[in-house]
Design an enzyme around this catalytic site. Structure first.
Site, PDB file in Angstrom:
ATOM      1  N   ASN A   6       0.857  -1.183   0.000  1.00 23.29           N
ATOM      2  CA  ASN A   6       0.000   0.000   0.000  1.00 23.29           C
ATOM      3  C   ASN A   6       0.897   1.237   0.000  1.00 23.29           C
ATOM      4  O   ASN A   6       1.518   1.555   1.007  1.00 23.29           O
ATOM      5  CB  ASN A   6      -0.909  -0.031   1.238  1.00 23.29           C
ATOM      6  N   PHE A   7       0.951   1.918  -1.141  1.00 19.94           N
ATOM      7  CA  PHE A   7       1.829   3.094  -1.257  1.00 19.94           C
ATOM      8  C   PHE A   7       1.256   4.317  -0.537  1.00 19.94           C
ATOM      9  O   PHE A   7       1.962   5.301  -0.339  1.00 19.94           O
ATOM     10  CB  PHE A   7       2.039   3.482  -2.734  1.00 19.94           C
ATOM     11  N   LYS A   8      -0.049   4.294  -0.240  1.00 23.71           N
ATOM     12  CA  LYS A   8      -0.720   5.462   0.359  1.00 23.71           C
ATOM     13  C   LYS A   8      -0.475   6.695  -0.530  1.00 23.71           C
ATOM     14  O   LYS A   8      -0.588   6.578  -1.737  1.00 23.71           O
ATOM     15  CB  LYS A   8      -0.256   5.656   1.813  1.00 23.71           C
ATOM     16  N   HIS A  88      -9.654   0.721   4.929  1.00 29.01           N
ATOM     17  CA  HIS A  88      -8.377   1.040   5.583  1.00 29.01           C
ATOM     18  C   HIS A  88      -8.613   2.047   6.707  1.00 29.01           C
ATOM     19  O   HIS A  88      -9.428   2.966   6.563  1.00 29.01           O
ATOM     20  CB  HIS A  88      -7.367   1.594   4.566  1.00 29.01           C
ATOM     21  N   GLU A 157      -5.178  -4.943  10.456  1.00 30.49           N
ATOM     22  CA  GLU A 157      -4.142  -3.930  10.667  1.00 30.49           C
ATOM     23  C   GLU A 157      -4.458  -3.130  11.930  1.00 30.49           C
ATOM     24  O   GLU A 157      -5.233  -2.165  11.879  1.00 30.49           O
ATOM     25  CB  GLU A 157      -4.101  -2.958   9.482  1.00 30.49           C
ATOM     26  N   GLY A 163       2.536   2.381  10.714  1.00 28.29           N
ATOM     27  CA  GLY A 163       3.464   3.503  10.580  1.00 28.29           C
ATOM     28  C   GLY A 163       4.183   3.874  11.862  1.00 28.29           C
ATOM     29  O   GLY A 163       4.770   4.950  11.966  1.00 28.29           O
ATOM     30  N   SER A 193       3.575  -2.045  10.338  1.00 32.79           N
ATOM     31  CA  SER A 193       5.024  -2.078  10.594  1.00 32.79           C
ATOM     32  C   SER A 193       5.672  -3.418  10.238  1.00 32.79           C
ATOM     33  O   SER A 193       6.557  -3.893  10.958  1.00 32.79           O
ATOM     34  CB  SER A 193       5.317  -1.689  12.047  1.00 32.79           C
TER      35      SER A 193
HETATM   36  P1  13P Z   1       3.113   0.475   7.608  1.00 34.65           P
HETATM   37  O1  13P Z   1       3.663  -0.799   7.018  1.00 34.65           O
HETATM   38  O2  13P Z   1       3.833   1.691   7.123  1.00 34.65           O
HETATM   39  O3  13P Z   1       2.981   0.379   9.087  1.00 34.65           O
HETATM   40  O4  13P Z   1       1.613   0.635   7.023  1.00 34.65           O
HETATM   41  C1  13P Z   1       0.745  -0.438   7.117  1.00 34.65           C
HETATM   42  C2  13P Z   1      -0.491  -0.153   6.344  1.00 34.65           C
HETATM   43  O5  13P Z   1      -1.288   0.685   6.726  1.00 34.65           O
HETATM   44  C3  13P Z   1      -0.711  -0.882   5.099  1.00 34.65           C
HETATM   45  O6  13P Z   1      -1.994  -0.698   4.623  1.00 34.65           O
END
Ligand code: 13P
Length: 231
Positions: A6-8, A88, A157, A163, A193
């Protein structure tokens, strides 16, 4: 295993193209036994390649129409995209998507036969209240969602692990995925993470069928190395 990135709000169209090419090349040279998906930002949607499936982080539940700032099926079809993230925590909490809206989106994209990664996860105060509270919170996030949909993947998640560099422990993942497995037949991903240091232990947990990775997926080589570690 399923490896989803997930690049966000990271990467551009050009860097996403380079990323896909680089990943595809590494997978061609040294294939892995995993299903690989990436979710770039909307401005960087591209057709999937042989080994890298491209999905969207979001879309509105419409073919087209008057939904300023959103895209629908028509825009996704241009890139043959049939994969979507729904639920999400960043969309639930920052954008403010309600369970009712998520259920409408889910229903629409399921009717259009999309592969849906449906995300759930509890905030820290719920985790601190104990496992029963977590289970109750997570099951509530399935309100209006058809858990028997045949193109469903569920991603657990925990919000406090996203994050933060603090992944859930193997025990926490284990007990939560076992709880989910009581009712959910679909593949279960863990996210929060995930990185090269914890990927092996996380993927060994029973009822973990893959991972949804944010920050550690942004570099194609790093993401690929994670796949190699559990191959
Ligand atoms: P991180 O891997 O940066 O913690 O993010 C997880 C996430 O939200 C994936 O959708």
């Amino acid at each position: 295993m399923i490896f989803a990135a997930n690049f966000k709000t990271n990467h551009t169209r050009i860097s996403t193209m380079q990323y896909i090419m680089q990943l595809q090349e590494m997978l061609d040279t040294n294939p892995v036994n995993h299903q690989v998906m990436i979710f770039p930002p909307m401005s960087a949607l591209l057709p999937s390649t042989e080994a890298v499936k491209v999905g969207t982080q979001n879309a509105w539940h419409t073919q087209n129409g008057a939904y300023t700032g959103e895209i629908g099926l028509e825009q996704l079809a241009e890139f043959d995209i049939d994969t979507i993230l729904i639920g999400h925590s960043e969309r639930r909490n920052i954008i403010g998507e309600s369970q009712e809206l998520l259920a409408q989106k889910f229903d629409y994209f399921a009717k259009n036969n999309f592969l849906i990664i449906y995300c759930i996860g509890e905030p820290i105060e719920v985790r601190e209240s104990g496992e029963e509270a977590v289970a109750e919170y997570l099951w509530d996030q399935f309100d209006g969602i058809d858990i028997n949909y045949n193109r469903l993947i569920v991603a657990y998640e925990p919000i406090w692990a996203i994050g933060t560099g603090r992944s859930a422990t193997v025990d926490e993942i284990n007990s939560t995925h076992n709880e989910l497995r009581k009712r959910v037949k679909a593949p279960l991903l863990y996210g929060g993470s995930v990185n090269q240091n914890n990927i092996v232990d996380i993927c060994k947990v029973s009822n973990v069928d893959g991972v949804l990775v944010g920050s550690a997926s942004l570099d194609a080589k790093n993401f690929y190395e994670m796949m190699r570690l559990v191959n």
